[in-house]
Design an enzyme around this catalytic site. Structure first.
Site, short mmCIF file in Angstrom:
data_model
loop_
_atom_site.label_atom_id
_atom_site.label_comp_id
_atom_site.label_asym_id
_atom_site.label_seq_id
_atom_site.Cartn_x
_atom_site.Cartn_y
_atom_site.Cartn_z
N LYS A 156 19.09 11.47 55.37
CA LYS A 156 19.74 10.29 55.99
C LYS A 156 19.79 9.10 55.03
O LYS A 156 20.54 8.17 55.27
CB LYS A 156 19.05 9.91 57.29
CG LYS A 156 17.66 9.34 57.18
CD LYS A 156 17.11 8.94 58.54
CE LYS A 156 15.73 8.33 58.43
NZ LYS A 156 15.19 7.92 59.74
N ASP A 157 19.02 9.13 53.92
CA ASP A 157 19.06 8.04 52.93
C ASP A 157 20.18 8.21 51.91
O ASP A 157 20.46 7.29 51.14
CB ASP A 157 17.73 7.96 52.16
CG ASP A 157 16.56 7.55 53.05
OD1 ASP A 157 16.79 6.91 54.10
OD2 ASP A 157 15.41 7.89 52.70
N ARG A 183 20.92 0.80 64.41
CA ARG A 183 21.34 1.91 65.28
C ARG A 183 20.40 2.06 66.47
O ARG A 183 20.83 2.22 67.62
CB ARG A 183 21.36 3.21 64.45
CG ARG A 183 21.49 4.49 65.27
CD ARG A 183 21.24 5.72 64.41
NE ARG A 183 19.90 5.77 63.86
CZ ARG A 183 18.83 6.21 64.54
NH1 ARG A 183 18.94 6.62 65.78
NH2 ARG A 183 17.64 6.24 63.96
N ARG A 184 19.09 2.05 66.20
CA ARG A 184 18.13 2.18 67.29
C ARG A 184 18.18 0.97 68.21
O ARG A 184 18.15 1.09 69.43
CB ARG A 184 16.72 2.35 66.72
CG ARG A 184 16.48 3.71 66.08
CD ARG A 184 15.15 3.75 65.34
NE ARG A 184 14.89 5.09 64.78
CZ ARG A 184 14.14 5.31 63.71
NH1 ARG A 184 13.59 4.30 63.06
NH2 ARG A 184 13.94 6.54 63.28
N ARG A 201 9.51 -3.48 58.86
CA ARG A 201 9.58 -2.58 57.72
C ARG A 201 8.19 -2.04 57.49
O ARG A 201 7.24 -2.47 58.10
CB ARG A 201 10.05 -3.34 56.47
CG ARG A 201 11.50 -3.69 56.49
CD ARG A 201 12.37 -3.12 55.38
NE ARG A 201 11.90 -2.05 54.56
CZ ARG A 201 12.07 -2.00 53.25
NH1 ARG A 201 12.61 -3.01 52.61
NH2 ARG A 201 11.68 -0.97 52.56
N ARG A 231 3.60 0.68 60.55
CA ARG A 231 4.38 0.53 61.79
C ARG A 231 3.54 0.86 63.03
O ARG A 231 3.56 0.13 64.01
CB ARG A 231 5.63 1.41 61.73
CG ARG A 231 6.60 0.93 60.67
CD ARG A 231 7.85 1.79 60.60
NE ARG A 231 8.65 1.43 59.44
CZ ARG A 231 9.98 1.46 59.42
NH1 ARG A 231 10.66 1.83 60.47
NH2 ARG A 231 10.63 1.12 58.33
N CYS A 255 24.46 3.52 55.47
CA CYS A 255 23.40 4.16 56.26
C CYS A 255 22.52 3.18 57.00
O CYS A 255 21.60 3.57 57.70
CB CYS A 255 22.57 5.14 55.42
SG CYS A 255 21.75 4.39 54.02
#
Length: 324
Positions: free
Chosen positions: A81-82, A134-135, A156, A162, A249
């Site tokens: 996805k990166d 997106r989330r 981040r 996190r 992305c």
């Protein structure tokens, strides 16, 4: 005499090292050659800015690709996805191994699910951490649809950082990718697996990309043994959608291609896409179903077809950041 070790370029994060280590073991099994990990620091690792601010696309990839092109490493492992959607001619995507769970997951205080957290909160009280527009778009839309609201907090940091925000009470929950937690052995901390009907994952989420120099044909052929054709077709369609939307992305775009089986026989591929305003006020969410792509071009066409439908429904106005 033992053969020279293959050099595998990887980011330094715990997650990157875990997934590169798994690939290294498989490559050694395939080739009989030892593989050594070469740790490379990328711009995305050193910058403290949020991904949307630093451009998103390629920030975790460029340094690895530079090392490949300079001959400092023989191959590299990326979170797919990166990867920017355009593939450089000098590099070949030698393998996309079988995908891990593509879903997003919640780690919340008190073992709560997302629905419970939304229901449990007076208006806007639930503070949910994610660095992903997106989330944010999809979580906010869900809360709005259930007569509530949340506060999406931009964060981040690595997985430990996190999850630490929840443990020390700074946030009510964080959203992470299931695949990453699986790879570092922390999936048991998840309090809710978010249905793809609620939150569509990032294009390519859960999949790895193994890349080498296009001139290194024998290595590319060996690495190709790790390729999973269904995963490759799915992520190709998802990334084609992203490219056709001209979105980077870090744009608020979700996509997932999954296989629809009739008994044991895989008959069709369904591609779902979503683009949303980050406050959740508007989502453009569509899907298309067709035969399982048999070629790279067919997978690209599936993504482009759905992107065209989404753009016709107003997706372009929701993306904020457009790829330049």
């Amino acid at each position: 005499m033992t053969e020279k070790a293959l050099r595998l370029g990887t980011r330094r994060s715990k997650l990157a090292m875990a997934q590169s280590g798994q690939v290294a073991r498989k490559v050694t099994e395939l080739t009989g050659r030892p593989v050594e990990l070469v740790e490379i620091t990328t711009f995305g690792d050193t910058s403290r800015e949020h991904l949307a601010q630093i451009g998103g696309t390629g920030v975790f990839v460029t340094a690895l690709r530079d090392a490949l092109l300079a001959g400092e490493v023989d191959f590299a492992v990326h979170s797919l996805k990166d990867l920017p959607t355009a593939q450089p001619d000098e590099l070949t995507l030698a393998a996309v191994p079988e995908r891990e769970d593509p879903r997003d997951v919640l780690i919340a205080r008190d073992g709560l699910t997302f629905a419970e957290l939304v229901a449990d909160s007076p208006q806007g009280a639930a503070r949910i951490g994610t660095g992903s527009p997106r989330r944010m778009a999809q979580l906010n839309a869900y809360a709005r649809n259930h007569g509530s609201s949340i506060e999406a907090v931009a964060i981040r940091g690595n997985i430990d950082t996190r999850i630490g925000f929840v443990h020390d009470g700074k946030l009510d929950a964080v959203v992470l990718a299931a695949a990453g937690l699986n790879r570092v052995g922390r999936i048991d901390e998840v309090t809710d697996f978010l249905s793809v009907d609620t939150v569509l994952p990032a294009p390519g989420q859960g999949a790895l990309a193994i890349e080498c120099a296009a001139t290194h044909a024998s290595l590319a052929a060996a690495l190709a043994e790790l390729d999973d054709p269904y995963t490759r077709a799915a992520v190709t369609a998802e990334r084609s959608l992203l490219a056709a939307l001209e979105a980077g992305c870090s744009a608020p775009v979700g996509a997932l291609a999954d296989l629809l089986a009739d008994g044991q026989v895989v008959k069709e591929m369904r591609l779902r896409g979503v683009v949303g305003a980050t406050d959740g006020s508007t989502l453009v969410q569509l899907s298309t179903t067709g035969p399982v792509p048999g070629t790279h071009d067919q997978a690209l066409a599936l993504g482009r077809e759905l992107a065209a439908e989404m753009l016709a429904k107003g997706a372009a106005g929701l993306m904020g950041e457009r790829a330049l």
